[in-house]
Each structure stands twice: as structure tokens, then as C-alpha cells.
Design an enzyme around this catalytic site. Structure first.
Site, PDB file in Angstrom:
ATOM      1  N   CYS A 123      40.214  35.928  33.131  1.00  0.00           N
ATOM      2  CA  CYS A 123      40.012  36.993  32.142  1.00  0.00           C
ATOM      3  C   CYS A 123      41.280  37.086  31.302  1.00  0.00           C
ATOM      4  CB  CYS A 123      39.638  38.313  32.794  1.00  0.00           C
ATOM      5  SG  CYS A 123      41.018  39.194  33.496  1.00  0.00           S
TER       6      CYS A 123
ATOM      7  N   ARG B 130      43.084  34.489  37.553  1.00  0.00           N
ATOM      8  CA  ARG B 130      42.415  35.279  38.582  1.00  0.00           C
ATOM      9  C   ARG B 130      41.624  34.439  39.594  1.00  0.00           C
ATOM     10  NH1 ARG B 130      41.106  41.161  36.284  1.00  0.00           N
ATOM     11  NH2 ARG B 130      41.639  41.572  38.440  1.00  0.00           N
TER      12      ARG B 130
ATOM     13  N   LYS C  26      39.080  54.390  39.724  1.00  0.00           N
ATOM     14  CA  LYS C  26      38.179  53.245  39.537  1.00  0.00           C
ATOM     15  C   LYS C  26      38.402  52.189  40.624  1.00  0.00           C
ATOM     16  CE  LYS C  26      39.391  49.912  36.435  1.00  0.00           C
ATOM     17  NZ  LYS C  26      39.403  48.536  36.963  1.00  0.00           N
ATOM     18  N   ASN C  27      39.658  51.801  40.808  1.00  0.00           N
ATOM     19  CA  ASN C  27      39.923  50.675  41.705  1.00  0.00           C
ATOM     20  C   ASN C  27      39.763  51.028  43.181  1.00  0.00           C
ATOM     21  OD1 ASN C  27      40.295  49.090  39.503  1.00  0.00           O
ATOM     22  ND2 ASN C  27      42.540  49.059  39.618  1.00  0.00           N
TER      23      ASN C  27
ATOM     24  N   ARG D 179      35.753  51.404  30.484  1.00  0.00           N
ATOM     25  CA  ARG D 179      35.694  50.829  31.833  1.00  0.00           C
ATOM     26  C   ARG D 179      36.558  51.614  32.808  1.00  0.00           C
ATOM     27  NH1 ARG D 179      38.216  45.712  32.097  1.00  0.00           N
ATOM     28  NH2 ARG D 179      37.879  46.207  34.266  1.00  0.00           N
TER      29      ARG D 179
ATOM     30  N   ASP E 260      49.514  47.730  36.527  1.00  0.00           N
ATOM     31  CA  ASP E 260      48.520  48.451  35.727  1.00  0.00           C
ATOM     32  C   ASP E 260      49.135  49.584  34.896  1.00  0.00           C
ATOM     33  OD1 ASP E 260      46.652  46.736  36.737  1.00  0.00           O
ATOM     34  OD2 ASP E 260      45.803  48.142  38.184  1.00  0.00           O
TER      35      ASP E 260
HETATM   36  C1  EPZ Z   1      43.396  44.513  41.522  1.00  0.00           C
HETATM   37  O1  EPZ Z   1      42.964  43.247  41.028  1.00  0.00           O
HETATM   38  C2  EPZ Z   1      43.069  45.518  40.448  1.00  0.00           C
HETATM   39  N1  EPZ Z   1      41.638  45.496  40.195  1.00  0.00           N
HETATM   40  C3  EPZ Z   1      43.844  45.200  39.165  1.00  0.00           C
HETATM   41  O2  EPZ Z   1      43.618  46.252  38.244  1.00  0.00           O
HETATM   42  C4  EPZ Z   1      45.350  45.144  39.481  1.00  0.00           C
HETATM   43  O3  EPZ Z   1      46.056  44.717  38.331  1.00  0.00           O
HETATM   44  C5  EPZ Z   1      45.621  44.178  40.631  1.00  0.00           C
HETATM   45  O4  EPZ Z   1      44.798  44.517  41.792  1.00  0.00           O
HETATM   46  C6  EPZ Z   1      47.079  44.181  41.074  1.00  0.00           C
HETATM   47  O5  EPZ Z   1      47.461  45.472  41.459  1.00  0.00           O
HETATM   48  C7  EPZ Z   1      40.812  46.162  41.005  1.00  0.00           C
HETATM   49  O6  EPZ Z   1      41.223  46.811  41.958  1.00  0.00           O
HETATM   50  C8  EPZ Z   1      39.358  46.108  40.687  1.00  0.00           C
HETATM   51  P1  EPZ Z   1      45.009  40.773  43.285  1.00  0.00           P
HETATM   52  P2  EPZ Z   1      42.795  42.017  42.013  1.00  0.00           P
HETATM   53  O7  EPZ Z   1      44.008  39.979  44.028  1.00  0.00           O
HETATM   54  O8  EPZ Z   1      42.385  42.502  43.337  1.00  0.00           O
HETATM   55  C9  EPZ Z   1      46.742  36.337  42.852  1.00  0.00           C
HETATM   56  C10 EPZ Z   1      43.085  47.221  36.166  1.00  0.00           C
HETATM   57  O9  EPZ Z   1      43.630  47.238  35.038  1.00  0.00           O
HETATM   58  N2  EPZ Z   1      45.567  35.906  43.640  1.00  0.00           N
HETATM   59  O10 EPZ Z   1      45.848  41.760  44.014  1.00  0.00           O
HETATM   60  O11 EPZ Z   1      41.950  41.014  41.327  1.00  0.00           O
HETATM   61  C11 EPZ Z   1      46.351  36.817  41.465  1.00  0.00           C
HETATM   62  O12 EPZ Z   1      46.198  35.742  40.561  1.00  0.00           O
HETATM   63  C12 EPZ Z   1      42.984  45.961  36.987  1.00  0.00           C
HETATM   64  O13 EPZ Z   1      42.551  48.230  36.666  1.00  0.00           O
HETATM   65  C13 EPZ Z   1      45.478  34.581  44.014  1.00  0.00           C
HETATM   66  O14 EPZ Z   1      46.350  33.750  43.710  1.00  0.00           O
HETATM   67  O15 EPZ Z   1      44.301  41.498  42.052  1.00  0.00           O
HETATM   68  C14 EPZ Z   1      47.515  37.748  41.130  1.00  0.00           C
HETATM   69  O16 EPZ Z   1      48.587  36.979  40.648  1.00  0.00           O
HETATM   70  C15 EPZ Z   1      43.416  44.731  36.270  1.00  0.00           C
HETATM   71  N3  EPZ Z   1      44.383  34.184  44.754  1.00  0.00           N
HETATM   72  C16 EPZ Z   1      47.898  38.343  42.495  1.00  0.00           C
HETATM   73  O17 EPZ Z   1      47.338  37.461  43.473  1.00  0.00           O
HETATM   74  C17 EPZ Z   1      43.411  35.069  45.126  1.00  0.00           C
HETATM   75  O18 EPZ Z   1      42.461  34.654  45.811  1.00  0.00           O
HETATM   76  C18 EPZ Z   1      47.386  39.740  42.749  1.00  0.00           C
HETATM   77  O19 EPZ Z   1      45.965  39.774  42.508  1.00  0.00           O
HETATM   78  C19 EPZ Z   1      43.523  36.424  44.730  1.00  0.00           C
HETATM   79  C20 EPZ Z   1      44.609  36.813  43.981  1.00  0.00           C
END
Ligand code: EPZ
Length: 430
Positions: free
Chosen positions: A124, A129, A22-23, A407, A314
Site C-alpha cells: 500500500c 507490507r 480503529k486498530n 477510514r 501513526d
Molecule cells: C499496524 O499495521 C497498524 N494497522 C498500522 O496502522 C501501524 O502503522 C502498524 O501496526 C505499526 O504500528 C492496524 O492495526 C490495522 P506491523 P500492521 O505488522 O500490523 C513488517 C494506521 O495508520 N512486517 O506491526 O500491518 C512491516 O513491513 C495503520 O492506522 C514484516 O516484515 O504493521 C513493518 O515494517 C497504518 N512481515 C513492521 O513489520 C510481516 O509479516 C511492522 O508492521 C509483518 C510485518
């Protein structure tokens, strides 16, 4: 709303085919916005997140065709996307609120059409996020960004320009978005502290096949030399490492033996080593992984979630389900998301002994048995953790809010039933 009913106690044995990730698929689908030519994606999982994203792209004007195809000897979906007549440069709230990964349209649309409007998704269940890294990086590339009525309105009338960007966190989403923005920018973009998740390598491979110039794959420094235009390509989605890890735990928790066909062991090193330390035997083969927990005692173990190649957040909830019935104690530390223990109270309702300390740590003390209960979770992985607990619990477990599972887990009941689980979906009107 559908429910899943599980009668626990069956040992799972057999083979499970691992679907496309998915991701990985979500950013690949949005990369099709970067060219007027057709992009064909193979091994796309049949998941509601993909259906939602496709409906947004159709709204924007993409032509999408879908067919069933055999990939790696298994039936999967192949989609062809063509963005030669884009009508809308906006991702409205109604789409984004259903599927936050809609934010992957931001980079591609802005870099190709010099304007995009995008509803901010908000928080969420697992955390706030924020999108500050995505937005500040686009500003460094010359975009002007305004936030109005819940929407990001981004403009770059002369096109984006290359920049030297240092991420404050190795964000997966920001790495994908800025990569896609940079491939059509003027000049060279360098991203430092980029995420290294395998899904990003999968995206880089597609972008290169489309004519992009990118170096540094699998490292934290990516260099992208912008090109004038990109062309069509055919590309396959990699196997879902999180789905594979989830079913590995299904084998471990039921003391069974499952071969995960098409799973990539290289992408799962931390979880596989953790399973071994917990007492499970793991055999890595060229195109599969065999997880064998027959006649094994499962012991508690500590995990600390981290950016790849660290332990994946995850898989945190699923491992916690296993720890609830392991011998001894386990310490779980969640370092990525600030609210990812929503499964804990539900596992405790099934008899687990878990104490949360602060918002980032939980101590799990193994119990002899869990007992079935009606449960529900607020996110995808937490929902799967409850399915795992149901597989080993005494009696009947009803998992509510199945739309979370739909999902991210393709054909979940069919896959578990085929290896011996007593599981069925109870259809109910919404
Ligand atoms: C991706 O989310 C995945 N989703 C998530 O999977 C996964 O948990 C996550 O990466 C971490 O591996 C998809 O790929 C669609 P990040 P993403 O930006 O990209 C902070 C699942 O269950 N951050 O790497 O949204 C954020 O708050 C899902 O399949 C900022 O501070 O995650 C977090 O603490 C849930 N500012 C960290 O970085 C930003 O602008 C990592 O988030 C962006 C992120």
C-alpha cells in the site's frame, strides 16, 4: 469524491471526545470468528474500515446486529457478532483490497475450521507490507500453506498445534493473528518478540473473557495454552490513542487548549513527552488529557518512530505538520514503514521547508507561516497531517481524497468544528 474545506487561523478551544480505537476494533471483530456464541463489542467507532470488515464477515456467514448505545456517557455503536453458521472460509480479493486488515480472519478461521483461503493484500502507499511472519508462524504451528492465483490457501486437517515462535519483527498484525490462532490450537504456543501495543492487550482481554488461557500481557513473550472451545463475551474497545494524539496536535498547532475526554495518557507517553519538550503544557487526568498551547512558543524536536512503547509511526505525519511551524529545526526518522513521507511534498506546497534524506529521515525547518492550497494524501495519517496544516495556514485549504480520513477518524469535521475550526465537508458525487 468528498473534499474537506478549511479556512485556517482559528484557535481551537474546548473538549473532544475520543472514540474507540480503529486498530483495536479490527482484530476484536475478527475474534468473533473463534466461537459459535455471540460476541458483543461496545464503543466501536463508526468508520468505513469497520463497515468494510463487517461486509466481509457477513459474506462469510456471520450474523451482525448493530445498535446505538451510551458508553462512557457518549453515544457510540455496539455490535453483536455470531459465527454459528459460517458458509464461506474465504476472504476474496474484492474485500481484502479495500481493507487490508481483513487479514485478521486468517488465524481465527484456520484454527477453528482447519482451512482458510485468503487473498494476499499486496503493498500500500506506506510500504510493501509483507505477511511472511504471519504465514511462517502458521507453518510452524503445522499448517500447510500454498500461494495460488494471489490467494493464500492454508490447511491444518488435524488442527493447529502449539509451537515456540520467535518473530523476526514485533509485528502488530502477526501478534494478533497468531494469538487468535493459538487460543484453539492443540498444546502450548510461545510467541517471543511479540508486539506490545495497547491494542494487543485489548485483544488479549477479550480472548481471556472468551475462555482463552494467555499469560504475558503487555510483555514481548506471550504464552498461550490452547483450549477446545471458546464462549461468548461482552467487551469494550479501548480509546483511540492515535486519534487522541492527532487532536492534541490540533490544539498545539493552533495555540489553543483542548481537553481530550476519554483519552488514555498511559498509552501516549512518548508523544505527550515530545509535546512537552516542544513547549506545550500537558495535564494528565484520570479520564482525560488537557493540552494547552495558549501563548506558548513551539520549538522543534527530534522524533524516531519505533515499536510500542516507542514513538508511534501513526503519529509521525501529524507531528511533522506541527514541526513545520515550530521555531528551529526537527529531525524525523521513520523506522517502521519504508515509504511514510508522502505528506512531505504536499506540506511543502503549503510553504513548509522539509528535506528528505534517504528514505527514512527528514529535516523540518520551521517557517513563519503556511499558506492554504488544494492538497491530497495517499494514506490516513498523512491526510490528517494536511488537515492540521490547513488549520494553521493562511487562507483556504482543500483536502482531497477524504475517504482516507473516513477510514480512521470518526466525525472528524463535527469534532473540529465543535472546538472552533472553520471546516466543512464538500459533498461531491463519486
Ligand atoms: C499496524 O499495521 C497498524 N494497522 C498500522 O496502522 C501501524 O502503522 C502498524 O501496526 C505499526 O504500528 C492496524 O492495526 C490495522 P506491523 P500492521 O505488522 O500490523 C513488517 C494506521 O495508520 N512486517 O506491526 O500491518 C512491516 O513491513 C495503520 O492506522 C514484516 O516484515 O504493521 C513493518 O515494517 C497504518 N512481515 C513492521 O513489520 C510481516 O509479516 C511492522 O508492521 C509483518 C510485518
Amino acid at each position: 469524491m468528498d473534499k474537506i474545506k478549511i479556512i485556517g487561523g482559528n484557535t481551537l478551544n474546548g473538549k473532544i471526545y475520543i472514540s474507540g480505537a480503529k486498530n483495536a476494533a479490527l482484530p476484536l471483530v475478527c475474534a468473533s470468528l473463534l466461537t459459535k456464541d455471540a460476541i458483543t463489542l461496545q464503543n466501536v467507532p463508526a468508520l468505513s474500515d469497520i463497515t468494510f470488515l463487517n461486509s466481509l464477515l457477513k459474506y462469510m456467514g456471520l450474523k451482525i446486529t448493530e445498535k446505538e448505545e451510551i458508553f462512557d456517557q457518549h453515544p457510540t455503536k455496539t455490535y453483536t457478532y455470531q459465527a454459528d453458521d459460517i458458509k464461506e472460509l474465504i476472504a476474496p480479493y474484492d474485500f481484502v483490497r479495500k481493507m487490508r486488515a481483513s487479514y485478521y480472519v486468517l488465524g481465527p478461521v484456520l484454527t477453528r475450521f482447519h482451512h482458510v483461503e485468503f487473498s494476499l493484500p499486496g503493498g500500500c502507499a506506506i510500504g510493501a507490507r509483507p505477511m511472511d511472519i504471519h504465514l511462517s508462524s502458521l507453518e510452524q504451528m503445522g499448517a500447510s500453506i500454498e500461494i495460488k492465483n494471489g490467494y493464500v490457501i492454508a490447511d491444518a486437517p488435524e488442527g493447529l498445534k502449539g509451537a515456540h515462535i520467535i518473530f523476526s519483527k514485533a509485528s502488530v498484525g502477526a501478534t494478533c493473528n497468531i494469538l487468535m490462532a493459538a487460543v484453539l490450537a492443540n498444546g502450548i504456543t510461545k510467541i517471543e518478540n511479540a508486539a506490545k501495543e495497547p491494542e494487543i492487550g485489548n485483544l488479549i482481554d477479550l480472548l481471556i473473557a472468551m475462555g482463552a488461557k494467555i499469560s504475558g500481557r503487555d510483555t514481548s513473550i506471550l504464552t498461550i495454552e490452547g483450549v477446545k472451545e471458546l464462549h461468548g463475551a461482552t467487551h469494550a474497545v479501548i480509546a483511540d490513542r492515535i486519534e487522541a494524539g492527532s487532536y492534541a496536535i490540533a490544539a498545539a498547532i493552533t495555540k489553543g487548549k483542548i481537553e481530550l475526554i476519554n483519552a488514555c495518557a498511559e498509552h501516549l507517553q512518548q508523544p505527550l513527552r515530545t509535546l512537552e519538550r516542544m513547549g506545550v503544557s500537558v495535564e494528565e487526568k484520570e479520564n482525560s488529557i488537557i493540552i494547552d498551547a495558549q501563548n506558548k512558543t513551539i520549538f522543534g524536536e527530534d522524533i524516531y518512530t519505533d515499536y510500542y512503547p516507542g514513538f508511534p509511526t501513526d503519529l509521525q505525519a501529524q507531528f511533522m505538520a506541527l514541526m513545520t511551524v515550530a521555531e528551529g529545526a526537527s529531525l524525523v526518522t521513520e523506522s517502521i514503514w519504508e515509504n511514510r513521507f508522502m505528506h512531505v511534498p504536499e506540506l511543502c506546497r503549503m510553504g513548509a521547508n522539509i528535506n528528505i534524506h534517504g528514505h527514512a529521515s527528514a529535516i523540518v525547518r520551521g517557517v513563519k507561516k503556511l499558506s492554504g492550497a488544494p492538497v491530497m494524501a495517499t494514506d490516513l495519517r498523512a491526510s490528517f497531517a494536511l488537515v492540521l496544516a490547513g488549520l494553521v495556514a493562511e487562507g483556504e485549504t482543500i483536502v482531497n481524497r477524504v475517504y482516507h480520513l473516513d477510514r480512521g477518524y470518526e466525525h472528524l469535521e463535527e469534532k473540529l468544528k465543535a472546538v472552533g475550526a472553520n471546516i466543512e465537508r464538500i459533498k461531491e458525487p463519486d
